[in-house]
Scaffold this active site. Structure first.
Site, mmCIF file in Angstrom:
data_model
loop_
_atom_site.group_PDB
_atom_site.id
_atom_site.type_symbol
_atom_site.label_atom_id
_atom_site.label_comp_id
_atom_site.label_asym_id
_atom_site.label_seq_id
_atom_site.Cartn_x
_atom_site.Cartn_y
_atom_site.Cartn_z
ATOM 1 N N GLN A 4 5.797 -9.371 4.092
ATOM 2 C CA GLN A 4 4.411 -9.251 4.509
ATOM 3 C C GLN A 4 3.854 -10.651 4.739
ATOM 4 O OE1 GLN A 4 3.044 -6.171 4.756
ATOM 5 N NE2 GLN A 4 0.836 -6.487 4.920
ATOM 6 N N ASP B 129 -1.724 -9.319 8.630
ATOM 7 C CA ASP B 129 -1.546 -8.625 7.351
ATOM 8 C C ASP B 129 -0.529 -7.524 7.601
ATOM 9 O OD1 ASP B 129 -1.752 -7.883 4.742
ATOM 10 O OD2 ASP B 129 -3.840 -7.224 4.832
ATOM 11 N N ARG C 122 0.808 -1.217 0.000
ATOM 12 C CA ARG C 122 0.000 0.000 0.000
ATOM 13 C C ARG C 122 0.845 1.274 0.000
ATOM 14 N NH1 ARG C 122 -2.477 -4.012 2.833
ATOM 15 N NH2 ARG C 122 -4.675 -4.376 2.267
ATOM 16 N N HIS D 146 2.931 -12.884 -5.217
ATOM 17 C CA HIS D 146 1.739 -12.910 -4.364
ATOM 18 C C HIS D 146 1.050 -14.279 -4.381
ATOM 19 C CE1 HIS D 146 -1.940 -11.528 -2.395
ATOM 20 N NE2 HIS D 146 -1.306 -10.398 -2.109
ATOM 21 N N GLU E 281 5.125 -12.439 1.372
ATOM 22 C CA GLU E 281 5.481 -11.499 0.311
ATOM 23 C C GLU E 281 6.763 -10.765 0.690
ATOM 24 O OE1 GLU E 281 1.836 -9.106 -0.627
ATOM 25 O OE2 GLU E 281 0.954 -10.519 0.801
ATOM 26 N N HIS F 245 -0.729 -2.672 -4.580
ATOM 27 C CA HIS F 245 -0.166 -3.648 -5.519
ATOM 28 C C HIS F 245 -0.126 -3.157 -6.959
ATOM 29 C CE1 HIS F 245 0.282 -6.424 -2.343
ATOM 30 N NE2 HIS F 245 -0.904 -6.992 -2.365
#
Length: 340
Positions: free
Chosen positions: A277, A236, A68, A165, A305, A93
């Site tokens: 992530q 997250d 983000r 991803h 990620e 993304h």
């Protein structure tokens, strides 16, 4: 063509399939402790499904900047750039039509162990400055490793932060991932505020549900009332990996290990990136019908990620994501599969 499937195999039993659309990994088949092969990633049965309905970015390379960017905007060299917004007021993304939603040019290796995807992102795409030439190479080894190499060059300063991803489920997507045991080599993480945007703080994992320095089941603490865990509806969050130089780069470092107890399958991740992530599939809700018409319920998959930190273009204290002319962006992540 977008529907060309590139199959990569090694002598250890690992099979990886990828397509040109989004440089998407559509399947990874690995043996369990008995030698049984299963597809351990979420996705769809056809390329058309990826083109028409892939809101969760299954298997894709995302960019020009993964994760983000607050308000979909940043300043660079005294100029403000407004990007597309596709996650409330924020950019996620790569935007409305990021790298996951375009067809890449594919060059398969002669040995059927690798494929390189290339594309040129034009100046102004999704609001980003500079023309960016990008390549992503997938290589399968005889040691059951999937090596992902990223490279990029630009003709004007621009942020770049690429990641893969893929959503994993080491059971073969037969049930949720709550029993998967995860360890993450990180003493710190970046707390999030509204819109899952980092606050700018880098906090210790000590005494929090974010301490994965010892193997812990994904579901062990997911109901913990910790404000950060509730804000993310689960995991997250970006973890600050140990052993990485402050500016990122350098050699491979250990990032994570996952073990699924019923199959014995393991996944180990090493990377040159400073962060990772960890996402526990919080926004899956059963509305997506995936492979073999399986409805992917909440926490049916997890993502690891490897990346620079979220919102880095707006955070000068974070490792920089800015690529300038004459420099080359290089990043590598290794996914190693096994069974015990």
């Amino acid at each position: 063509m977008a529907d060309d499937i590139f199959a990569l195999t090694g002598s250890g039993g690992l099979e990886v399939r990828a397509i040109s659309y989004g440089a998407i990994i559509v399947s990874i088949r690995t043996p369990d402790r008995t030698g049984r092969l299963d597809d351990i990633v979420l996705g769809y049965d056809t390329t058309e499904d990826y083109v028409r309905r892939n809101p969760r970015f299954f298997g894709a390379v995302v960019g020009r900047v993964a994760n983000r960017i607050a308000g979909g905007a940043f300043e660079l060299d005294g100029r403000r750039y407004q990007l597309s917004t596709n996650n409330g007021p924020n950019h996620l993304h790569g935007g409305v039509k990021g790298f996951d939603k375009v067809v890449w040019n594919a060059s398969p290796g002669a040995d059927r162990r690798s494929v390189t995807f290339r594309r040129t992102s034009p100046d102004g795409e999704e609001g980003y400055p500079g023309t960016l030439a990008v390549s992503v190479t997938y290589t399968v080894t005889d040691r059951n490793e999937l090596i992902v190499d990223y490279e990029a060059t630009t003709d004007a300063a621009t942020p770049v932060n690429l990641t893969q991803h893929t959503s994993f489920n080491l059971t073969g997507a037969r049930r949720d991932v709550l029993e998967h045991e995860v360890s993450i080599d990180a003493d710190r993480y970046t707390p999030i505020g509204d819109g899952l945007i980092p606050t700018g703080e880098v906090a210790s994992v000590d005494g929090t549900p974010f301490d994965f320095r010892k193997p812990t089941a994904i579901g062990a603490r997911i109901g913990d009332p910790h404000q950060q865990l509730q804000r993310g509806r689960g995991y997250d969050h970006n973890f600050v990996l140990n052993g990485t130089p402050a500016g990122g780069g350098g050699g491979l470092i250990r990032a994570a290990r996952v073990m699924e107890p019923t199959t014995g399958r393991t996944l180990e991740v090493a990377t040159t990136e400073p962060g990772m992530q960890f996402y526990s599939g919080n926004f899956l809700d059963g509305s997506l019908s995936g492979k073999s018409a399986v409805a992917y319920q909440c926490r049916w998959g997890f993502c690891l990620e490897t990346q620079h930190f979220p919102d880095s273009p707006n955070r000068p204290d974070f490792p920089s994501t800015i690529l300038r002319p004459g420099k080359q962006y290089r990043s590598q992540t290794v996914f190693a599969f096994g069974a015990e």
